[in-house]
Design a protein around this motif. Sequence first.
Motif, PDB file in Angstrom:
ATOM      1  N   VAL A 179      32.019 100.172 120.769  1.00 59.01           N
ATOM      2  CA  VAL A 179      32.913  99.442 121.838  1.00 59.01           C
ATOM      3  C   VAL A 179      31.921  99.041 122.948  1.00 59.01           C
ATOM      4  CG1 VAL A 179      34.901  98.533 123.021  1.00 59.01           C
ATOM      5  CG2 VAL A 179      34.921  99.745 120.759  1.00 59.01           C
ATOM      6  N   LEU A 180      31.685 100.206 123.685  1.00 58.38           N
ATOM      7  CA  LEU A 180      30.947 100.296 124.750  1.00 58.38           C
ATOM      8  C   LEU A 180      29.701  99.501 124.813  1.00 58.38           C
ATOM      9  CD1 LEU A 180      31.006 101.440 127.842  1.00 58.38           C
ATOM     10  CD2 LEU A 180      29.869 103.217 127.099  1.00 58.38           C
ATOM     11  N   ARG A 181      28.699  99.633 123.550  1.00 55.97           N
ATOM     12  CA  ARG A 181      27.487  99.001 123.571  1.00 55.97           C
ATOM     13  C   ARG A 181      27.984  97.525 123.344  1.00 55.97           C
ATOM     14  NH1 ARG A 181      26.371 101.110 119.352  1.00 55.97           N
ATOM     15  NH2 ARG A 181      24.645 102.967 119.885  1.00 55.97           N
ATOM     16  N   ASP A 182      28.939  96.852 123.132  1.00 57.21           N
ATOM     17  CA  ASP A 182      28.992  95.269 123.126  1.00 57.21           C
ATOM     18  C   ASP A 182      29.905  95.109 124.216  1.00 57.21           C
ATOM     19  OD1 ASP A 182      28.085  95.439 120.460  1.00 57.21           O
ATOM     20  OD2 ASP A 182      29.980  95.692 119.509  1.00 57.21           O
ATOM     21  N   ALA A 183      29.815  95.789 125.371  1.00 54.80           N
ATOM     22  CA  ALA A 183      30.561  95.394 126.539  1.00 54.80           C
ATOM     23  C   ALA A 183      29.709  94.922 127.636  1.00 54.80           C
ATOM     24  CB  ALA A 183      31.278  96.763 127.227  1.00 54.80           C
ATOM     25  N   GLY A 184      28.546  94.330 127.189  1.00 52.30           N
ATOM     26  CA  GLY A 184      27.624  93.549 128.292  1.00 52.30           C
ATOM     27  C   GLY A 184      26.844  94.522 129.087  1.00 52.30           C
ATOM     28  N   LEU A 185      26.283  95.663 128.456  1.00 51.61           N
ATOM     29  CA  LEU A 185      25.807  96.513 129.383  1.00 51.61           C
ATOM     30  C   LEU A 185      24.250  96.276 129.598  1.00 51.61           C
ATOM     31  CD1 LEU A 185      27.081 100.099 127.677  1.00 51.61           C
ATOM     32  CD2 LEU A 185      27.920  98.763 129.744  1.00 51.61           C
ATOM     33  N   GLY A 186      23.708  96.675 130.593  1.00 51.76           N
ATOM     34  CA  GLY A 186      22.195  96.546 130.911  1.00 51.76           C
ATOM     35  C   GLY A 186      21.631  97.523 130.000  1.00 51.76           C
ATOM     36  N   PRO A 187      20.018  97.145 129.923  1.00 52.76           N
ATOM     37  CA  PRO A 187      19.194  98.039 129.183  1.00 52.76           C
ATOM     38  C   PRO A 187      19.404  99.270 129.543  1.00 52.76           C
ATOM     39  CG  PRO A 187      17.903  95.975 130.080  1.00 52.76           C
ATOM     40  CD  PRO A 187      19.431  96.293 130.983  1.00 52.76           C
ATOM     41  N   ARG A 188      19.367  99.912 130.595  1.00 51.76           N
ATOM     42  CA  ARG A 188      19.504 101.424 131.041  1.00 51.76           C
ATOM     43  C   ARG A 188      20.578 102.065 130.352  1.00 51.76           C
ATOM     44  NH1 ARG A 188      17.515 105.193 134.368  1.00 51.76           N
ATOM     45  NH2 ARG A 188      19.005 106.847 135.212  1.00 51.76           N
ATOM     46  N   GLU A 189      21.760 101.181 130.473  1.00 52.70           N
ATOM     47  CA  GLU A 189      23.062 101.954 129.711  1.00 52.70           C
ATOM     48  C   GLU A 189      23.067 102.001 128.318  1.00 52.70           C
ATOM     49  OE1 GLU A 189      22.938  99.697 132.545  1.00 52.70           O
ATOM     50  OE2 GLU A 189      23.667 100.764 133.916  1.00 52.70           O
ATOM     51  N   VAL A 190      22.364 100.772 127.833  1.00 51.48           N
ATOM     52  CA  VAL A 190      22.475 100.846 126.611  1.00 51.48           C
ATOM     53  C   VAL A 190      21.643 101.725 125.933  1.00 51.48           C
ATOM     54  CG1 VAL A 190      21.521  99.321 124.334  1.00 51.48           C
ATOM     55  CG2 VAL A 190      22.870  98.485 126.188  1.00 51.48           C
ATOM     56  N   GLN A 191      20.679 102.128 126.369  1.00 47.60           N
ATOM     57  CA  GLN A 191      19.638 103.319 126.098  1.00 47.60           C
ATOM     58  C   GLN A 191      20.594 104.640 126.159  1.00 47.60           C
ATOM     59  OE1 GLN A 191      16.687 103.333 124.892  1.00 47.60           O
ATOM     60  NE2 GLN A 191      17.036 105.489 124.523  1.00 47.60           N
ATOM     61  N   ASP A 194      37.341  87.268 111.758  1.00 50.07           N
ATOM     62  CA  ASP A 194      38.328  86.545 112.979  1.00 50.07           C
ATOM     63  C   ASP A 194      39.506  86.218 112.616  1.00 50.07           C
ATOM     64  OD1 ASP A 194      36.064  86.653 114.611  1.00 50.07           O
ATOM     65  OD2 ASP A 194      35.339  84.501 114.052  1.00 50.07           O
ATOM     66  N   GLY A 195      40.525  87.019 113.512  1.00 45.41           N
ATOM     67  CA  GLY A 195      41.912  86.728 112.963  1.00 45.41           C
ATOM     68  C   GLY A 195      42.528  87.576 111.901  1.00 45.41           C
ATOM     69  N   LEU A 196      41.650  88.377 111.356  1.00 47.47           N
ATOM     70  CA  LEU A 196      42.082  89.318 110.175  1.00 47.47           C
ATOM     71  C   LEU A 196      43.378  90.118 110.792  1.00 47.47           C
ATOM     72  CD1 LEU A 196      41.650  90.321 107.377  1.00 47.47           C
ATOM     73  CD2 LEU A 196      40.236  92.026 108.491  1.00 47.47           C
ATOM     74  N   LEU A 211      43.158 106.510 117.091  1.00 48.08           N
ATOM     75  CA  LEU A 211      44.024 105.383 117.248  1.00 48.08           C
ATOM     76  C   LEU A 211      43.436 104.149 118.330  1.00 48.08           C
ATOM     77  CD1 LEU A 211      46.468 103.918 115.498  1.00 48.08           C
ATOM     78  CD2 LEU A 211      47.642 104.654 117.532  1.00 48.08           C
ATOM     79  N   ARG A 212      43.409 104.549 119.220  1.00 50.01           N
ATOM     80  CA  ARG A 212      42.831 103.634 120.475  1.00 50.01           C
ATOM     81  C   ARG A 212      41.229 103.295 120.103  1.00 50.01           C
ATOM     82  NH1 ARG A 212      45.217 107.737 123.656  1.00 50.01           N
ATOM     83  NH2 ARG A 212      43.160 108.055 124.630  1.00 50.01           N
ATOM     84  N   ALA A 213      40.615 104.235 119.649  1.00 50.26           N
ATOM     85  CA  ALA A 213      39.283 104.002 119.605  1.00 50.26           C
ATOM     86  C   ALA A 213      38.875 102.921 118.388  1.00 50.26           C
ATOM     87  CB  ALA A 213      38.374 105.017 119.230  1.00 50.26           C
ATOM     88  N   THR A 214      39.688 103.146 117.257  1.00 49.94           N
ATOM     89  CA  THR A 214      39.695 102.296 116.122  1.00 49.94           C
ATOM     90  C   THR A 214      40.142 101.081 116.292  1.00 49.94           C
ATOM     91  OG1 THR A 214      39.786 104.241 114.669  1.00 49.94           O
ATOM     92  CG2 THR A 214      40.158 102.091 113.598  1.00 49.94           C
ATOM     93  N   ALA A 215      41.340 100.797 117.147  1.00 52.67           N
ATOM     94  CA  ALA A 215      41.899  99.517 117.288  1.00 52.67           C
ATOM     95  C   ALA A 215      40.813  98.816 118.409  1.00 52.67           C
ATOM     96  CB  ALA A 215      43.230  99.898 118.438  1.00 52.67           C
ATOM     97  N   SER A 216      40.405  99.407 119.298  1.00 59.08           N
ATOM     98  CA  SER A 216      39.577  98.652 120.284  1.00 59.08           C
ATOM     99  C   SER A 216      38.137  98.088 119.552  1.00 59.08           C
ATOM    100  CB  SER A 216      39.000  99.647 121.487  1.00 59.08           C
ATOM    101  OG  SER A 216      40.216 100.190 122.228  1.00 59.08           O
ATOM    102  N   LEU A 217      37.925  99.094 118.750  1.00 60.94           N
ATOM    103  CA  LEU A 217      36.563  98.471 117.860  1.00 60.94           C
ATOM    104  C   LEU A 217      36.861  97.135 117.004  1.00 60.94           C
ATOM    105  CD1 LEU A 217      33.443  98.989 117.375  1.00 60.94           C
ATOM    106  CD2 LEU A 217      34.293 100.387 115.416  1.00 60.94           C
ATOM    107  N   LEU A 218      38.106  97.320 116.324  1.00 57.89           N
ATOM    108  CA  LEU A 218      38.521  96.154 115.390  1.00 57.89           C
ATOM    109  C   LEU A 218      38.666  94.816 116.314  1.00 57.89           C
ATOM    110  CD1 LEU A 218      40.975  98.277 113.077  1.00 57.89           C
ATOM    111  CD2 LEU A 218      38.766  97.336 112.281  1.00 57.89           C
ATOM    112  N   GLU A 219      39.414  95.185 117.362  1.00 56.45           N
ATOM    113  CA  GLU A 219      39.702  93.868 118.082  1.00 56.45           C
ATOM    114  C   GLU A 219      38.378  93.376 118.692  1.00 56.45           C
ATOM    115  OE1 GLU A 219      42.082  95.562 121.037  1.00 56.45           O
ATOM    116  OE2 GLU A 219      43.918  95.529 119.799  1.00 56.45           O
ATOM    117  N   SER A 220      37.474  94.080 118.914  1.00 53.00           N
ATOM    118  CA  SER A 220      35.902  93.665 119.277  1.00 53.00           C
ATOM    119  C   SER A 220      35.452  92.705 118.143  1.00 53.00           C
ATOM    120  CB  SER A 220      35.287  94.618 119.940  1.00 53.00           C
ATOM    121  OG  SER A 220      34.693  95.369 118.680  1.00 53.00           O
ATOM    122  N   TRP A 221      35.828  92.925 116.906  1.00 52.02           N
ATOM    123  CA  TRP A 221      35.283  92.450 115.916  1.00 52.02           C
ATOM    124  C   TRP A 221      36.136  91.129 115.688  1.00 52.02           C
ATOM    125  CZ3 TRP A 221      34.844  97.237 112.484  1.00 52.02           C
ATOM    126  CH2 TRP A 221      33.586  98.072 112.966  1.00 52.02           C
ATOM    127  N   GLY A 222      36.938  90.844 116.425  1.00 55.58           N
ATOM    128  CA  GLY A 222      38.058  89.443 116.211  1.00 55.58           C
ATOM    129  C   GLY A 222      39.164  89.897 115.267  1.00 55.58           C
TER     130      GLY A 222
END
Length: 557
Positions: free
Chosen positions: A225-237, A439-441, A453-464
């Motif tokens: 989830v963090l990787r898709d949160a608009g991080l900069g190159p350094r943070e992504v690394q 989307d909307g699933l 539970l929180r981690a899985t839910a956050s990831l699923l929500e990031s996928w729509g």
Amino acid sequence: MTAAAMAWQGRVFGSVADVLRSRGDDAERGQALVRLVLVPLLCLYVVPKLLGSEDRAEIWLKLTVAYLVAYIPVSVLLYRDIVQRPGQFHGRRLFGMANDYFCMLLAMAVGGAATLPVYATLLWVTLANGLRFGPRYLIGATAAAFVALGITYYFNSYWRENPDMVLTLVLTTTVVPAYVLTLITRIHKAYHAAMEANLAKSRFLAQASHDLRQPIHAISLFTSVLRDAGLGPREVQMVDNIDRSLESVSRLFKSLLDVSTLDSGRVTLKVEPVAVQQIIDDVVRQNSQAAQRAGVELRPVASTVWVETDPSLLATILQNVVNNAIKYAPGRPVVIGCRRRGQTVSVEVLDCGPGIAAEHQPHVFEEFYQVRERGDRDVEGVGLGLPIVKRLANLLGHAVALASRPGHGTRVALSGLPIAEPQLAEREQQVVRPASAMDGLRVLLVEDDEAVLRATASLLESWGCEVDTSTTIPETFEDCDLLITDYDLGGGVTGKECIGVVRNMQQWNIPVVVMSGHDADRVRDELGDPDIPLLTKPVRPAELRSVVLASALDARA
């Protein structure tokens, strides 16, 4: 104690330990095989002695010779029956023992001094019954030996004329089995204590592996989830570095869980025809990222051969071997393929790494053994990969061998896989589907661990996805398109009950994805539905995404 006595005691301990490790039907087959050799040899010695005896009790001589000769085909029939009907049949054992002792009794009672050496066979058979079948059989066999000695003394004039000799035989028949009985009892206690300690270790490894998998599974999902949160190159690394570290720890826990599962004896074989190329392709796909990071080029060799084996265990074997090759041969190509050898196939993995020195090669299949030389770089792992390979290969009845030349590389070969007829129904090819299908699933997520539970839910929500969460089987919930549930939900409740409740409330067979940190084979057997996808924690986000995507299209078809 003399050196000879110590050596004899060592052999007794070794024999008892071997028997304790073997199955009862194997012990009975071994005793029958000894009988096949012993009875003809006894006849070759005793029959000429009886026929040449000056004591001309003709009728007894003829009966004894006839019985000894007739017992040879009886021994063959006994062995054949044990081979055809393996198992522990006490009546069959007692029948064999009774005939053994009656055979030796006749030889000693009818003969004179010439048949006295038969007593050595009597003592040997007595000890063998105890060592193979346990303390109760030793006591029973010793009692039978005393009966044989008493009857022989009554009928054999030579024995009555030598009471000191008879007393020596009686004392020997008392002392030696009693000493062996003491050894068997001690070894039984030590063996059971060792087994209990081993089971305790396995239970600890399984529980520790499961408990640690949960937070690692959650961390892996959170980093995705963090990787898709608009991080900069350094943070992504930095996130990528965390992912790589988690992947290493995940492999370690998988090895620990594999070892505990093997120790517990819960592994069940599911042998079926499988295309070797499918297994190789799966292993290459699963290791592609790790190989890319290590600069390793995985080179699968195309093959159309099918084999009879357990596809899950074969994949685990290749996964461990390929993972080792990537770790120890970075920057070099790794070749994966198979060779036909008559009616069998050998699956091989070859790397071009530094190789293994000759002094290390006999030990690489030992648990926790690692090849380390002074100044070597640190390599992840604890030395469980190849031991797991060896144990799984033995379980499948295949042979595994390692050949290596320092400076030239290493070859690991799994041989003895029987060739099977190609199946008409090829496995359905995976199709890359668009991410918009999620989307909307509407997803119902059931997980007893709050962090997961929180981690899985956050990831699923990031996928729509639209996610409804619960830590237990929900009593009410909104209509959903997909159920994702952990298998062990606490309080004796499992994902199987959750699936039943949700499908009953939904009034249709809603698609399901099950996640578990326990033994996958056990979970699959308990689910009883091979069509339900099962993901083993820690689950890689890409793997979860692929399964959810496929389920989304199925739900909307």
